[in-house]
Design an enzyme around this catalytic site. Structure first.
Site, mmCIF file in Angstrom:
data_model
loop_
_atom_site.group_PDB
_atom_site.id
_atom_site.type_symbol
_atom_site.label_atom_id
_atom_site.label_comp_id
_atom_site.label_asym_id
_atom_site.label_seq_id
_atom_site.Cartn_x
_atom_site.Cartn_y
_atom_site.Cartn_z
ATOM 1 N N CYS A 112 0.810 -1.227 0.000
ATOM 2 C CA CYS A 112 0.000 0.000 0.000
ATOM 3 C C CYS A 112 0.843 1.276 0.000
ATOM 4 O O CYS A 112 0.355 2.341 -0.362
ATOM 5 C CB CYS A 112 -0.940 0.010 1.203
ATOM 6 S SG CYS A 112 -2.076 -1.379 1.243
ATOM 7 N N HIS A 250 -3.388 7.429 2.103
ATOM 8 C CA HIS A 250 -3.794 6.086 1.688
ATOM 9 C C HIS A 250 -5.182 5.812 2.269
ATOM 10 O O HIS A 250 -5.455 6.165 3.426
ATOM 11 C CB HIS A 250 -2.762 5.081 2.215
ATOM 12 C CG HIS A 250 -3.162 3.663 2.021
ATOM 13 N ND1 HIS A 250 -3.600 3.193 0.810
ATOM 14 C CD2 HIS A 250 -3.192 2.605 2.870
ATOM 15 C CE1 HIS A 250 -3.880 1.903 0.934
ATOM 16 N NE2 HIS A 250 -3.652 1.526 2.171
ATOM 17 N N ASN A 280 -9.978 -0.044 -0.186
ATOM 18 C CA ASN A 280 -8.514 0.032 -0.188
ATOM 19 C C ASN A 280 -7.985 -0.612 -1.469
ATOM 20 O O ASN A 280 -8.020 -1.831 -1.620
ATOM 21 C CB ASN A 280 -7.990 -0.708 1.052
ATOM 22 C CG ASN A 280 -6.471 -0.694 1.150
ATOM 23 O OD1 ASN A 280 -5.781 -0.297 0.211
ATOM 24 N ND2 ASN A 280 -5.947 -1.136 2.285
HETATM 25 O O1 UT7 Z 1 -3.531 -0.783 3.840
HETATM 26 C C1 UT7 Z 1 -3.025 -1.401 4.967
HETATM 27 C C2 UT7 Z 1 -3.728 -2.644 5.169
HETATM 28 N N1 UT7 Z 1 -4.827 -2.721 6.016
HETATM 29 C C3 UT7 Z 1 -5.251 -1.861 6.955
HETATM 30 O O2 UT7 Z 1 -4.791 -0.784 7.150
HETATM 31 C C4 UT7 Z 1 -6.404 -2.338 7.794
HETATM 32 C C5 UT7 Z 1 -6.178 -2.019 9.233
HETATM 33 N N2 UT7 Z 1 -7.209 -2.577 10.095
HETATM 34 C C6 UT7 Z 1 -8.492 -2.145 10.104
HETATM 35 O O3 UT7 Z 1 -8.858 -1.282 9.312
HETATM 36 C C7 UT7 Z 1 -9.425 -2.689 11.121
HETATM 37 O O4 UT7 Z 1 -8.684 -3.381 12.119
HETATM 38 C C8 UT7 Z 1 -10.489 -3.656 10.542
HETATM 39 C C9 UT7 Z 1 -11.471 -2.861 9.699
HETATM 40 C C10 UT7 Z 1 -9.821 -4.730 9.699
HETATM 41 C C11 UT7 Z 1 -11.263 -4.327 11.663
HETATM 42 O O5 UT7 Z 1 -11.876 -3.326 12.482
HETATM 43 P P1 UT7 Z 1 -11.723 -3.391 14.063
HETATM 44 O O6 UT7 Z 1 -12.485 -2.262 14.600
HETATM 45 O O7 UT7 Z 1 -10.261 -3.477 14.383
HETATM 46 O O8 UT7 Z 1 -12.509 -4.717 14.410
HETATM 47 P P2 UT7 Z 1 -11.977 -6.074 15.069
HETATM 48 O O9 UT7 Z 1 -11.126 -6.820 14.102
HETATM 49 O O10 UT7 Z 1 -11.428 -5.763 16.418
HETATM 50 O O11 UT7 Z 1 -13.349 -6.835 15.235
HETATM 51 C C12 UT7 Z 1 -14.420 -6.324 16.067
HETATM 52 C C13 UT7 Z 1 -15.613 -7.246 15.911
HETATM 53 C C14 UT7 Z 1 -15.270 -8.704 16.095
HETATM 54 O O12 UT7 Z 1 -16.393 -9.353 16.703
HETATM 55 P P3 UT7 Z 1 -16.431 -9.640 18.266
HETATM 56 O O13 UT7 Z 1 -15.226 -10.489 18.565
HETATM 57 O O14 UT7 Z 1 -16.354 -8.283 18.937
HETATM 58 O O15 UT7 Z 1 -17.735 -10.333 18.467
HETATM 59 C C15 UT7 Z 1 -15.139 -9.222 14.689
HETATM 60 O O16 UT7 Z 1 -15.370 -10.609 14.577
HETATM 61 O O17 UT7 Z 1 -16.151 -7.131 14.584
HETATM 62 C C16 UT7 Z 1 -16.199 -8.427 13.977
HETATM 63 N N3 UT7 Z 1 -15.946 -8.266 12.545
HETATM 64 C C17 UT7 Z 1 -16.920 -8.084 11.659
HETATM 65 N N4 UT7 Z 1 -18.266 -8.025 11.786
HETATM 66 C C18 UT7 Z 1 -18.986 -7.820 10.665
HETATM 67 C C19 UT7 Z 1 -14.743 -8.243 11.917
HETATM 68 N N5 UT7 Z 1 -14.938 -8.041 10.600
HETATM 69 C C20 UT7 Z 1 -16.271 -7.942 10.415
HETATM 70 C C21 UT7 Z 1 -17.087 -7.739 9.282
HETATM 71 N N6 UT7 Z 1 -18.422 -7.670 9.450
HETATM 72 N N7 UT7 Z 1 -16.578 -7.572 8.042
#
Ligand code: UT7
Length: 362
Positions: A112, A250, A280
């Site tokens: 990225c 980004h 992204n």
């Molecule tokens: O370009 C560089 C590459 N990537 C990035 O920069 C991405 C960086 N990371 C992020 O943007 C975020 O960490 C994510 C968008 C990937 C995830 O968001 P988050 O706020 O960190 O959520 P999390 O992974 O801590 O998950 C929170 C909850 C979990 O459920 P529980 O355990 O609280 O019940 C996940 O299972 O959200 C759940 N979850 C989803 N629910 C619905 C994770 N992904 C999804 C989804 N839809 N797509």
């Protein structure tokens, strides 16, 4: 003579097939509400063609904006981590399809952060006198590396391309300061384990062909790295934050963008955000956003623009660019991708069949 490298042309290529958040609700256990509030993404594009095809269309628009022919270009840098093939480089394919017969061509993979890395390399090549007109492209087909039944990654990424032309000038414009960095010791928190010569070519696990990511850990590191690197390049450019006109970050997550803007104490109108439309697109996000910022009149002559990115590697990059006098394109192009007769969901049928439908009921 002191040489600088000015951005004189810009263009983008957006594949026509749109995958909305509600389309994703059918493929995996997610919701429009979760994706919108946690990422800012509403829809993304799924490409029916390869990376080199998108790169060519973006480049033809950039060349038209600079009023140049493909044969005027002497170097093509293509930032991508989703090249059409391992051999040859996608840049070689772009060179041939453009007919840029006077250009050397190479791919550059810093994920990225790749387009800022390539902007830095291209600028140094111009400043050193070795090259006069460089195409700096970011183009990606992340949909190829996703498991669309895995909600932790499928909702985040999309396909697209953006390109700029760099030209030698004596005007003190272009890159004013830049920082590129890497921490390979934690590369495994964002990787595709099975695509490449380290993969098990004969008995690979299907999940090894898709992006694996520790999202929250990448998030934490992206917020820190993009915020701190942006502050440092602004200082290195001899600017105060008041003199920053526009941040083009980004586009990985709107919450990362907001945190970076807060670190620089920028108002919302000083930040360009188009993540809702494309998600992204890795190395393509910044040149696509820059093109749209110019088209929307968000770039003033002489503007100080900050770019910042974070991605697999792990890599980060930030830069300050001083824009030149011209913010209008010299010409336009009608270059476009071939039409597609499938919806985005139809384009993903083979992906969903490959990864199986079981994950939805897990
Ligand atoms: O370009 C560089 C590459 N990537 C990035 O920069 C991405 C960086 N990371 C992020 O943007 C975020 O960490 C994510 C968008 C990937 C995830 O968001 P988050 O706020 O960190 O959520 P999390 O992974 O801590 O998950 C929170 C909850 C979990 O459920 P529980 O355990 O609280 O019940 C996940 O299972 O959200 C759940 N979850 C989803 N629910 C619905 C994770 N992904 C999804 C989804 N839809 N797509």
């Amino acid at each position: 003579m002191v040489r600088y490298a000015e951005i004189t042309g810009w263009g983008k290529c957006v594949p026509p097939s749109v995958l909305s958040n509600s389309d994703l609700e059918v493929l995996t256990d997610t919701s429009d509400d979760w994706i919108t509030t946690r990422t800012g993404i509403k829809e993304r594009r799924i490409s029916h063609v390869n990376v080199s095809d998108m790169a060519v269309v973006a480049s033809l628009h950039a060349l038209a904006a600079a009023n140049l022919e493909p044969t005027d270009i002497d170097l093509i840098l293509l930032a991508t981590c989703t090249a059409d093939l391992v051999i040859p480089s996608a840049a070689s394919l772009v060179q041939a399809k453009l007919g840029a017969t006077n250009a050397a061509a190479l791919d550059l993979n810093a994920a990225c952060s790749g387009w800022i890395y390539a902007l830095n390399v291209g600028t140094q090549m111009v400043r050193s006198g070795g090259h006069n007109r460089v195409l700096v492209i970011g183009a990606e087909k992340l949909s190829f590396l996703l498991d669309f039944t895995d909600r932790s990654t499928a909702v985040l990424f999309g396909d697209g391309a953006g390109a700029v032309v760099l030209e030698a000038t004596e005007e003190p414009v272009g890159l004013r300061s830049v920082e590129i960095g890497t921490d390979g010791s934690v590369a495994d928190i964002l990787c595709v384990p099975g695509v490449g010569t380290a993969g098990n070519r004969y008995q690979g696990d299907p999940s090894d062909y898709a992006v694996h990511m520790d999202g929250p850990e990448v998030f934490r590191r992206a917020v820190t790295a993009m915020g701190e690197a942006s502050s440092r390049v602004v200082e290195q450019a001899g600017l105060s934050v008041d003199e920053v006109d526009l941040l083009i970050p980004h586009q990985a997550n709107v919450r990362i963008i907001d945190a970076t803007a807060r670190k620089l104490k920028l108002a919302p109108e000083q930040v360009f955000v188009n993540i809702a439309s494309y998600g992204n697109t890795s190395a393509a996000t910044i040149p696509m956003a820059l093109t749209e910022a110019l088209q929307e009149g968000r770039v003033e002559p002489g503007a100080n623009i900050v770019f910042a990115a974070f991605g697999a590697g792990l890599t980060w990059a930030a830069a300050v660019v001083r824009w030149g006098r011209r913010v209008e394109p010299l010409g336009t192009s009608d270059a476009h991708l071939p039409p597609v007769d499938k919806t985005a969901a139809e384009l993903l049928e083979a992906n969903v069949a490959f990864y199986g439908e079981g994950r939805r009921s897990e």
